[in-house]
Design a protein around this motif. Structure first.
Motif, PDB file in Angstrom:
ATOM      1  N   ILE A  17       0.815  -1.215   0.000  1.00  0.00           N
ATOM      2  CA  ILE A  17       0.000   0.000   0.000  1.00  0.00           C
ATOM      3  C   ILE A  17       0.852   1.269   0.000  1.00  0.00           C
ATOM      4  CG2 ILE A  17      -0.231   0.217   2.491  1.00  0.00           C
ATOM      5  CD1 ILE A  17      -3.237   0.755   1.936  1.00  0.00           C
ATOM      6  N   ALA A  18       2.103   1.146   0.304  1.00  0.00           N
ATOM      7  CA  ALA A  18       2.996   2.301   0.370  1.00  0.00           C
ATOM      8  C   ALA A  18       4.224   2.050  -0.498  1.00  0.00           C
ATOM      9  CB  ALA A  18       3.401   2.556   1.814  1.00  0.00           C
ATOM     10  N   SER A  19       5.053   3.046  -0.585  1.00  0.00           N
ATOM     11  CA  SER A  19       6.327   2.860  -1.267  1.00  0.00           C
ATOM     12  C   SER A  19       7.425   3.404  -0.365  1.00  0.00           C
ATOM     13  CB  SER A  19       6.333   3.579  -2.620  1.00  0.00           C
ATOM     14  OG  SER A  19       6.234   4.972  -2.436  1.00  0.00           O
ATOM     15  N   ALA A  29       1.665   6.810  11.565  1.00  0.00           N
ATOM     16  CA  ALA A  29       0.542   6.176  10.866  1.00  0.00           C
ATOM     17  C   ALA A  29      -0.709   6.098  11.720  1.00  0.00           C
ATOM     18  CB  ALA A  29       0.948   4.772  10.410  1.00  0.00           C
ATOM     19  N   PHE A  46      -6.235   0.227   6.617  1.00  0.00           N
ATOM     20  CA  PHE A  46      -5.168   1.023   6.014  1.00  0.00           C
ATOM     21  C   PHE A  46      -3.974   1.094   6.954  1.00  0.00           C
ATOM     22  CE2 PHE A  46      -2.857   4.940   5.273  1.00  0.00           C
ATOM     23  CZ  PHE A  46      -2.640   4.889   3.904  1.00  0.00           C
ATOM     24  N   ALA A  55      -2.181  -2.268   7.091  1.00  0.00           N
ATOM     25  CA  ALA A  55      -1.532  -2.576   5.817  1.00  0.00           C
ATOM     26  C   ALA A  55      -0.310  -1.697   5.567  1.00  0.00           C
ATOM     27  CB  ALA A  55      -2.527  -2.425   4.665  1.00  0.00           C
ATOM     28  N   SER A  56      -0.326  -0.484   6.098  1.00  0.00           N
ATOM     29  CA  SER A  56       0.768   0.432   5.801  1.00  0.00           C
ATOM     30  C   SER A  56       1.924   0.372   6.793  1.00  0.00           C
ATOM     31  CB  SER A  56       0.241   1.868   5.709  1.00  0.00           C
ATOM     32  OG  SER A  56      -0.293   2.286   6.936  1.00  0.00           O
ATOM     33  N   ALA A  58       5.256  -1.561   5.820  1.00  0.00           N
ATOM     34  CA  ALA A  58       6.028  -0.852   4.794  1.00  0.00           C
ATOM     35  C   ALA A  58       6.655   0.410   5.370  1.00  0.00           C
ATOM     36  CB  ALA A  58       5.136  -0.505   3.609  1.00  0.00           C
ATOM     37  N   LEU A  59       5.938   1.112   6.226  1.00  0.00           N
ATOM     38  CA  LEU A  59       6.483   2.336   6.821  1.00  0.00           C
ATOM     39  C   LEU A  59       7.642   2.037   7.762  1.00  0.00           C
ATOM     40  CD1 LEU A  59       3.159   4.254   7.544  1.00  0.00           C
ATOM     41  CD2 LEU A  59       4.853   4.750   5.763  1.00  0.00           C
TER      42      LEU A  59
END
Length: 157
Positions: free
Chosen positions: A28-30, A112, A123, A126-127, A130-131
């Protein structure tokens, strides 16, 4: 504020913009390297200026990515300012190891947390992985590069 500090801040914001262009998609993130120059700037500049570099770097990174969260990026920029400001304060107080953990937890989890309520719990969950990974990569690159930057800066002082 001295002209030299403003010029140095401009260099670090430029480096944040370049780091923001380095994107590794992850769910969901980059992951982008936009925070890394702000962490290095905290070694040389006052905490508010390092925080400003982090906020500006995030906005530039979001612009390069198409602003997927729209106006929420302003909230994220404020959070980045706060996390890097705290990182810089811990560095100034000699908390060498603590500052890295605070950055990773602050940037990866605490920043987040508002989105748990503003968007959805899904959200948030899910994030966060990655964060956290993005925070670890930014911190690791900054920790590896920082001694060389300090050594080079010492030659010009």
């Amino acid at each position: 504020m001295k002209t030299q500090q403003i010029a140095l801040a401009a260099v670090f914001i430029s480096l944040s913009a370049i780091g923001g262009m380095v994107k590794i998609p992850l769910g969901i993130a980059s992951i982008a390297l936009d925070a890394m120059p702000a962490l290095i700037a905290a070694l040389f500049l006052a905490a508010p200026l390092a925080g400003f570099i982090a906020a500006g770097g995030h906005i530039l990174s979001a612009l390069f990515g198409g602003m997927p969260l729209g106006p929420f990026h302003i909230l994220i920029a404020v959070e980045m300012f706060a996390v890097v400001w705290l990182f810089a304060k811990l560095h100034q107080n000699g908390r060498a190891w603590l500052k890295w953990g605070v950055f990773i937890v602050g940037n990866g989890v605490l920043a987040a947390l508002p989105f748990y309520f503003l968007l959805s719990p899904a959200f948030f969950y899910a994030s966060v992985p990655a964060l956290v990974l993005a925070a670890v990569i930014n911190a690791a690159v900054a920790a590896l590069v920082a001694p060389f930057v300090v050594q080079i800066a010492g030659r010009f002082a």
